[in-house]
Design an enzyme around this catalytic site. Structure first.
Site: not given
Length: 691
Positions: A54, A381, A411, A441, A474, A570, A598
């Site tokens: 991270n 993704r 990304r 997205h 997630y 979060r 998430h």
């Protein structure tokens, strides 16, 4: 805090926390999971590595963004901290995090792993047999692919790839050409394994490992025959990894991204990690070559690539040192007759507690159903070897009209998504790259089926990606429905993405960049208006991050009006809770546990007629103003109650893995009050929903 602030301007910088510092705070919470003795040992190792990974991404993106602002200017963020000062604060906090990571690794985690029979052996601990084997390994496997480079006028400082392992070597003496020693760089190619598993017959232990960095520094003198190695110091440089493509100026986005990806590994440096005992003159030389200053250097007491130790988690088969295995519970969807199920009722999926297989079953059935005419899908993704892709290709080959919106600018997944788009196009799928200037997205799937004399639509909407891997790690909400209004809304959004359609008015859903931002603001204001009228005002929202200043100001106004606001955020949160006269009615908590939180869920009391929404969007500037996002209501009262109970009330009750945000931007871990039973939100859902 200025006493005048509560009665003054809600734009005051003191009312906003710095986004980058808040993001770093999140990584301290992840590290706290690694330090929690209640967490199984190998999971604690994984958490340590996650905090390191991270931090890599933080420097590649967030710190890099601040450096860009320092170089090129721009408006100050709401907190009013200028880029130069922000970089100083980032360095101080990040240095504290790094020191804590390595202190825990050296003093606690590594010894505990050793006691459990899992040894990551340092050079100083190798016995003679291990050293002989590793020396042979170096000569046979490493030396042939290494190309050391001496630094002199003919050999300038080499290009160093982003996050690659390197060793700077100080030499004394002369080489075969009579050149005097000085400095040399040894780069470890990406093809080399970063962690080496010693054979049990050599080491005596079943789970003995050595890091590549330790082997390189131990035997680096083999690369410089006839010269004396005075010192060898591992280092790693982190670079700006944001891609810059002017979409309005390129004819082919995929081609432009390929060009950018080729140079990503060599973009401007933002951080230098170096062995802590490296002499200062060498550090200065490295900083000069990377164009960095002292506030970008981090001295490391251990391997600079400690995150590579995460491989041990998969290499060691010790269920006793990992979280207990779980089997996701099934969703109430008949895999053989999914359309019949959805005509009767909506289906709610709560991942990872309920299986992602239901999404795959729906798409697989549609791919083979002769009555299905068209499938439309967004992909952000997907992961490797995705069954989603297999089913879409099958559908296209079976004569369905398949349209997929692939977001090339996801990304760190850009390269994978370019390959994915090529693969789909070769199979006859119509591939689109979304809208210029706006990342797509949104998470949506639309299936059009002929049923008798009419066409019927079926939809899946989600808060997470169509990625089977992350669906087990997630937490996310998915909705399957045949509701005519919602399915018509999804159809209209796809039409807007695929063509040059005008602005549309959706029936049930909200959409970024058009209606979601204003829709949230209107609902916050409605709660404030109700509170001013003497009614109860109440907002509960769960998301990954909060930084959009207009939304924050609206929440401050609502708090002043008496609205109770409970936020479950979060990661980074720029809202400052608990400020008297401004945000004393706002609480912010973060839950960090086994699974990455998430899902995005928004609940508004609405005068006793509650509304609850799930969304792909956080309350961030990029999500609300610069992306294509969807936000969908949960209409079925039974399912709405489930979402409220499982995603909101459940997390507000957590007193084991929750952290409360304080006014000063720090977080305090929540613990059970005297006489209160310990309660884990994620543990409760595992027990309730999983088999």
């Amino acid at each position: 805090m200025d006493d005048k602030t509560p009665d003054g301007d809600l734009h005051a910088p003191e009312l906003y926390l710095n986004r980058e510092l808040s993001q770093l705070e999140f990584n301290f919470r992840v590290l706290a999971q690694a330090k929690d003795p209640a967490v199984p040992l190998l999971e604690r190792l994984r958490y340590l590595c996650i905090s390191c990974t991270n931090l890599d991404e933080f420097f590649e993106i967030r710190a890099a963004t601040v450096r860009t602002a320092l170089q090129f200017g721009g408006p100050l963020p709401p907190d009013g901290i200028a880029p130069a000062r922000a970089l100083e604060l980032i360095h101080d906090k990040a240095a504290g995090l790094v020191a804590e990571q390595y202190r825990y690794w050296n003093e606690t985690l590594r010894p505990e792993l050793n006691a459990a029979g899992i040894r990551i052996l340092a050079h100083s601990s190798w016995n003679a047999r291990q050293k002989r084997w590793l020396h042979k390994y170096f000569r046979d496997e490493l030396l042939p692919v290494l190309s050391p480079l001496g630094l002199d006028p003919v050999h300038p400082f080499p290009r160093i790839l982003n996050k690659s392992l390197n060793v700077v070597v100080v030499l004394e003496g002369k080489d075969a050409f009579g050149r005097k020693g000085g400095m040399a760089i040894v780069r470890a190619p990406r093809s080399l394994p970063r962690i080496i598993h010693l054979p049990p017959e050599v080491s005596g232990g079943k789970h003995d490992f050595v890091l590549l960095s330790a082997v390189l520094t131990a035997f680096v003198d083999d690369l410089f025959t006839g010269m004396k190695v005075k010192g060898a110091y591992q280092f790693r440089v982190t670079r700006n990894s944001e891609l810059f493509v002017d979409e309005e100026e390129v004819e082919n986005l995929a081609s432009a991204l390929k060009d950018e990806l080729a140079s990503r590994g060599f973009r401007p440096a933002v951080r230098l990690e170096i062995a802590e005992h490296c002499p200062k003159p060498i550090v200065r030389t490295l900083l000069q070559n990377f164009g960095l200053t002292e506030n970008a250097v981090y001295r490391i007491n251990g391997p600079v690539n400690i995150n590579r130790v995460t491989q041990v988690y998969d290499l060691v088969d010790r269920p006793d040192l990992k979280f207990p295995a779980f089997k996701p519970g099934p969703a109430p969807l008949d895999a053989e007759a999914p359309f019949e199920t959805l005509r009767q009722r909506d289906v709610l999926l709560h991942h990872p507690y309920q299986s992602f297989q239901s999404v795959l079953d729906l798409l697989a059935h549609a791919a083979h159903d002769p009555d299905v005419l068209a499938i439309k899908q967004t992909l952000y993704r997907t992961g490797k070897d995705s069954k989603i892709i297999d089913h879409l290709i099958t559908a296209a080959r079976n004569g369905k009209d398949v349209t997929v919106v692939v977001e090339l600018r996801a990304r760190f997944d850009e390269e994978a998504n370019i390959r994915l788009a090529d693969q789909l196009q070769e199979a006859g799928v119509q591939v689109m790259y979304g809208v210029v200037g706006y990342k797509t997205h949104a998470k949506m799937m639309l299936i059009v089926r002929r049923e008798g004399k009419k066409l019927q639509r079926y939809v899946h909407l989600g808060t997470g990606n169509y990625h089977a891997g992350t669906a087990r790690a997630y937490t996310d909400i998915g909705l399957m429905t045949a509701d005519p209004d919602i399915t018509a809304d999804v159809h209209d959004v796809f039409q807007q993405l695929s063509g040059l359609a005008p602005s549309i008015k959706l029936r049930r859903m909200m959409q970024s960049p058009f209606t979601l931002h204003q829709g949230i603001l209107r609902r916050i204001e409605r709660e404030a208006k109700n509170a001013r009228a003497g009614k109860k005002g109440h907002i509960i929202a769960k998301m990954n991050a909060l930084n959009e200043p207009t939304v924050i100001r609206a929440l401050y106004e609502a708090s002043r009006a008496g609205v109770r606001i409970e936020l479950i955020v979060r990661g980074a949160c720029c809202l400052r809770p608990g400020v008297p006269g401004v945000s004393e009615n706002i609480s912010v908590r973060s839950v960090v546990g086994r699974f990455l939180e998430h899902s995005r869920v928004y609940w508004f009391r609405n005068g006793g007629k509650p509304e609850i929404f799930c969304s792909s969007a956080d309350w961030m500037e990029r999500n609300l103003l610069r992306r294509v996002e969807t936000c969908f209501p949960i209409i079925d009262e039974r399912l709405a109650a489930r979402v409220f109970d499982e995603e909101l009330a459940n997390y507000l009750a957590d007193n084991l893995q929750a952290w409360e945000l304080r006014e000063d931007g720090s977080y305090a871990r929540v613990s059970p009050a005297e006489g209160e039973m310990p309660y884990s939100a994620q543990g409760s859902l595992l027990a309730k929903l999983c088999d």
